[in-house]
Design a protein around this motif. Sequence first.
Motif, mmCIF file in Angstrom:
data_model
loop_
_atom_site.group_PDB
_atom_site.id
_atom_site.type_symbol
_atom_site.label_atom_id
_atom_site.label_comp_id
_atom_site.label_asym_id
_atom_site.label_seq_id
_atom_site.Cartn_x
_atom_site.Cartn_y
_atom_site.Cartn_z
ATOM 1 N N THR A 124 0.832 -1.202 0.000
ATOM 2 C CA THR A 124 0.000 0.000 0.000
ATOM 3 C C THR A 124 0.867 1.253 0.000
ATOM 4 O O THR A 124 0.611 2.212 -0.740
ATOM 5 C CB THR A 124 -0.934 0.011 1.232
ATOM 6 O OG1 THR A 124 -1.787 -1.138 1.196
ATOM 7 C CG2 THR A 124 -1.791 1.266 1.248
ATOM 8 N N GLN A 128 1.046 3.916 -3.112
ATOM 9 C CA GLN A 128 0.709 5.319 -2.865
ATOM 10 C C GLN A 128 1.826 6.258 -3.333
ATOM 11 O O GLN A 128 1.564 7.322 -3.902
ATOM 12 C CB GLN A 128 0.427 5.539 -1.383
ATOM 13 C CG GLN A 128 -0.895 4.946 -0.918
ATOM 14 C CD GLN A 128 -1.106 5.070 0.583
ATOM 15 O OE1 GLN A 128 -0.161 5.349 1.332
ATOM 16 N NE2 GLN A 128 -2.343 4.859 1.034
ATOM 17 N N ASN A 150 -1.544 -2.469 -8.679
ATOM 18 C CA ASN A 150 -2.592 -1.732 -7.978
ATOM 19 C C ASN A 150 -3.881 -2.545 -7.922
ATOM 20 O O ASN A 150 -4.517 -2.670 -6.865
ATOM 21 C CB ASN A 150 -2.841 -0.400 -8.707
ATOM 22 C CG ASN A 150 -3.535 0.611 -7.816
ATOM 23 O OD1 ASN A 150 -3.796 0.356 -6.648
ATOM 24 N ND2 ASN A 150 -3.841 1.769 -8.372
#
Length: 251
Positions: A124, A128, A150
Amino acid sequence: MFINVTFSRYNTEETGSFGDRISGVTVDSSQAELQESITQFVAANQDLTASMNRKKAEQFTEELKELDEIRSKAYRCLKLAALSAIEREEPEVVEAATQVNNIIQRHPSGIDRMGYNKKLVHLTSLIQELATITTVIEQAGMTTQFEYLNKSEDNWSLLYQEKVKASKGPKLKTLFQAKKDLKEAFEFIQKHIEVLYSKNEEVLKPLIAQYNEIIAETNTLAKARQTRKDNNAPAPDAGIIIDDRPVFTPG
């Protein structure tokens, strides 16, 4: 009055379809006395639907494992794509790929070998950070690999959240109990109609006809399925045929 309902022959899908169709029959105001038993049937059908849709723990475990392998593969593909792009001849591609690779290198190198939750945290964070340089990723020719990572992480996270939600939700009936309750709820409707029939014969006839049509069609489906199953069954063992001809031995 009613066609016999062969519940014992219905599989789960046939029972569910029967419940949905019976629940969908409209009861007008002249049949209001039946509303209590019909409401109980609808509730029993909702319980059956919930039980049918419930994922068992082992299903969650297997699916999470498969999706985890996919996100690990996506992570490795991204790393290899960056290293491959760095070897390209075009300076702008090399520069972009280097920038992407530098971000990847700032995160632990063995993310794909981590446990579920630790992998979730690091992937994650990586996604990001990479999401802030999508133009650079495109210049490096790595958009497909980034989107693959993703999407694969999203798929795993959604299923994990579903598992957590299911574990905290209300306890559902077993499929066996839900089917049993549906059967008993319909028998209650039938008994209620039988009690009211003498005084409301003309009013109840159309409703009984609709119920009988659903019963007959479901019985036919169950019988046809069983016939197909029987026809595809292996032939019964005919036994071993023993050759009873006399055996001659020398001597």
